[in-house]
Design a protein around this motif. Structure first.
Motif, PDB file in Angstrom:
ATOM      1  N   GLU A 223       7.108 -11.015  -8.935  1.00  0.00           N
ATOM      2  CA  GLU A 223       7.737 -10.470  -7.736  1.00  0.00           C
ATOM      3  C   GLU A 223       7.498  -8.968  -7.778  1.00  0.00           C
ATOM      4  O   GLU A 223       7.834  -8.308  -8.759  1.00  0.00           O
ATOM      5  CB  GLU A 223       9.229 -10.777  -7.705  1.00  0.00           C
ATOM      6  CG  GLU A 223       9.911 -10.256  -6.454  1.00  0.00           C
ATOM      7  CD  GLU A 223      11.404 -10.546  -6.415  1.00  0.00           C
ATOM      8  OE1 GLU A 223      12.019 -10.188  -5.407  1.00  0.00           O
ATOM      9  OE2 GLU A 223      11.930 -11.105  -7.386  1.00  0.00           O
ATOM     10  N   GLN A 224       6.890  -8.446  -6.710  1.00  0.00           N
ATOM     11  CA  GLN A 224       6.523  -7.033  -6.675  1.00  0.00           C
ATOM     12  C   GLN A 224       6.858  -6.414  -5.325  1.00  0.00           C
ATOM     13  O   GLN A 224       6.835  -7.092  -4.300  1.00  0.00           O
ATOM     14  CB  GLN A 224       5.014  -6.855  -6.899  1.00  0.00           C
ATOM     15  CG  GLN A 224       4.482  -7.418  -8.184  1.00  0.00           C
ATOM     16  CD  GLN A 224       2.975  -7.226  -8.306  1.00  0.00           C
ATOM     17  OE1 GLN A 224       2.374  -6.382  -7.655  1.00  0.00           O
ATOM     18  NE2 GLN A 224       2.366  -8.032  -9.165  1.00  0.00           N
ATOM     19  N   ILE A 225       7.144  -5.133  -5.379  1.00  0.00           N
ATOM     20  CA  ILE A 225       7.179  -4.326  -4.168  1.00  0.00           C
ATOM     21  C   ILE A 225       5.898  -3.508  -4.201  1.00  0.00           C
ATOM     22  O   ILE A 225       5.644  -2.793  -5.170  1.00  0.00           O
ATOM     23  CB  ILE A 225       8.424  -3.421  -4.111  1.00  0.00           C
ATOM     24  CG1 ILE A 225       9.680  -4.282  -3.944  1.00  0.00           C
ATOM     25  CG2 ILE A 225       8.297  -2.401  -2.978  1.00  0.00           C
ATOM     26  CD1 ILE A 225      10.981  -3.512  -3.939  1.00  0.00           C
ATOM     27  N   LYS A 226       5.071  -3.666  -3.174  1.00  0.00           N
ATOM     28  CA  LYS A 226       3.768  -2.996  -3.127  1.00  0.00           C
ATOM     29  C   LYS A 226       3.613  -2.306  -1.787  1.00  0.00           C
ATOM     30  O   LYS A 226       3.868  -2.906  -0.746  1.00  0.00           O
ATOM     31  CB  LYS A 226       2.631  -4.013  -3.248  1.00  0.00           C
ATOM     32  CG  LYS A 226       2.541  -4.729  -4.553  1.00  0.00           C
ATOM     33  CD  LYS A 226       1.493  -5.810  -4.538  1.00  0.00           C
ATOM     34  CE  LYS A 226       0.118  -5.283  -4.275  1.00  0.00           C
ATOM     35  NZ  LYS A 226      -0.950  -6.260  -4.469  1.00  0.00           N
ATOM     36  N   TYR A 227       3.179  -1.045  -1.860  1.00  0.00           N
ATOM     37  CA  TYR A 227       2.850  -0.360  -0.623  1.00  0.00           C
ATOM     38  C   TYR A 227       1.931   0.820  -0.912  1.00  0.00           C
ATOM     39  O   TYR A 227       1.827   1.280  -2.043  1.00  0.00           O
ATOM     40  CB  TYR A 227       4.099   0.088   0.140  1.00  0.00           C
ATOM     41  CG  TYR A 227       4.979   1.086  -0.584  1.00  0.00           C
ATOM     42  CD1 TYR A 227       4.910   2.441  -0.303  1.00  0.00           C
ATOM     43  CD2 TYR A 227       5.900   0.655  -1.542  1.00  0.00           C
ATOM     44  CE1 TYR A 227       5.727   3.349  -0.965  1.00  0.00           C
ATOM     45  CE2 TYR A 227       6.722   1.554  -2.189  1.00  0.00           C
ATOM     46  CZ  TYR A 227       6.626   2.900  -1.904  1.00  0.00           C
ATOM     47  OH  TYR A 227       7.436   3.798  -2.560  1.00  0.00           O
ATOM     48  N   THR A 228       1.252   1.263   0.139  1.00  0.00           N
ATOM     49  CA  THR A 228       0.333   2.387   0.040  1.00  0.00           C
ATOM     50  C   THR A 228       0.711   3.395   1.112  1.00  0.00           C
ATOM     51  O   THR A 228       1.002   3.008   2.251  1.00  0.00           O
ATOM     52  CB  THR A 228      -1.128   1.920   0.251  1.00  0.00           C
ATOM     53  OG1 THR A 228      -1.417   0.886  -0.698  1.00  0.00           O
ATOM     54  CG2 THR A 228      -2.116   3.057   0.079  1.00  0.00           C
TER      55      THR A 228
END
Length: 135
Positions: free
Chosen positions: A88-93
């Protein structure tokens, strides 16, 4: 065998986190001993392209839900282990103006990867190297 398996799983979880964090932080020096040359070239290219666009990537690994060894093989002195990782990850750019251009900083997602690690068992070096990532 149970203790050996548990140690391998713990080691794989640690390696997963270290490699993801080093990639996100553009830390090529930290990646060098952890991934093989061909994969390092690919990672370095992605990092360079991201930096050229003045983007910054963020990944927060909330948890590793499941990590399973799915295949083990030995060819000459090269041991190969394939692992499936569900995290489970929070990913953003963000772009150069701190605007989110990909992902979401408030919503986690489930990521499923398959990693292949190899190690020369005739070597004194105990470390495994990531040689392939399949999604």
């Amino acid at each position: 065998l149970g203790d050996v398996y548990k140690r391998q799983i713990i080691g794989a979880k640690q390696a997963f986190k270290i490699i993801i964090e080093a990639f996100v932080d553009s830390d090529v020096e930290k990646l060098k001993p952890l991934i093989d040359y061909e994969l390092l070239k690919s990672f370095t290219k992605s990092i360079s392209e991201r930096e050229a666009r003045q983007e910054k990537q963020f990944v927060d690994i909330i948890s590793i839900i499941e990590l399973n060894i799915v295949n083990i093989s030995l060819n000459d002195n090269i041991a190969s282990v394939s692992i499936k990782i569900e995290s489970e990850q929070i990913k953003y750019t963000i772009d150069k103006n701190d605007k989110i251009i990909d992902g979401n900083k408030d919503v986690s997602e489930i990521i499923k990867d398959k990693w292949v690690l190899e190690r020369d068992i005739s070597s004194n070096n105990p470390n495994w190297q990531l040689v392939n990532i399949l999604t």
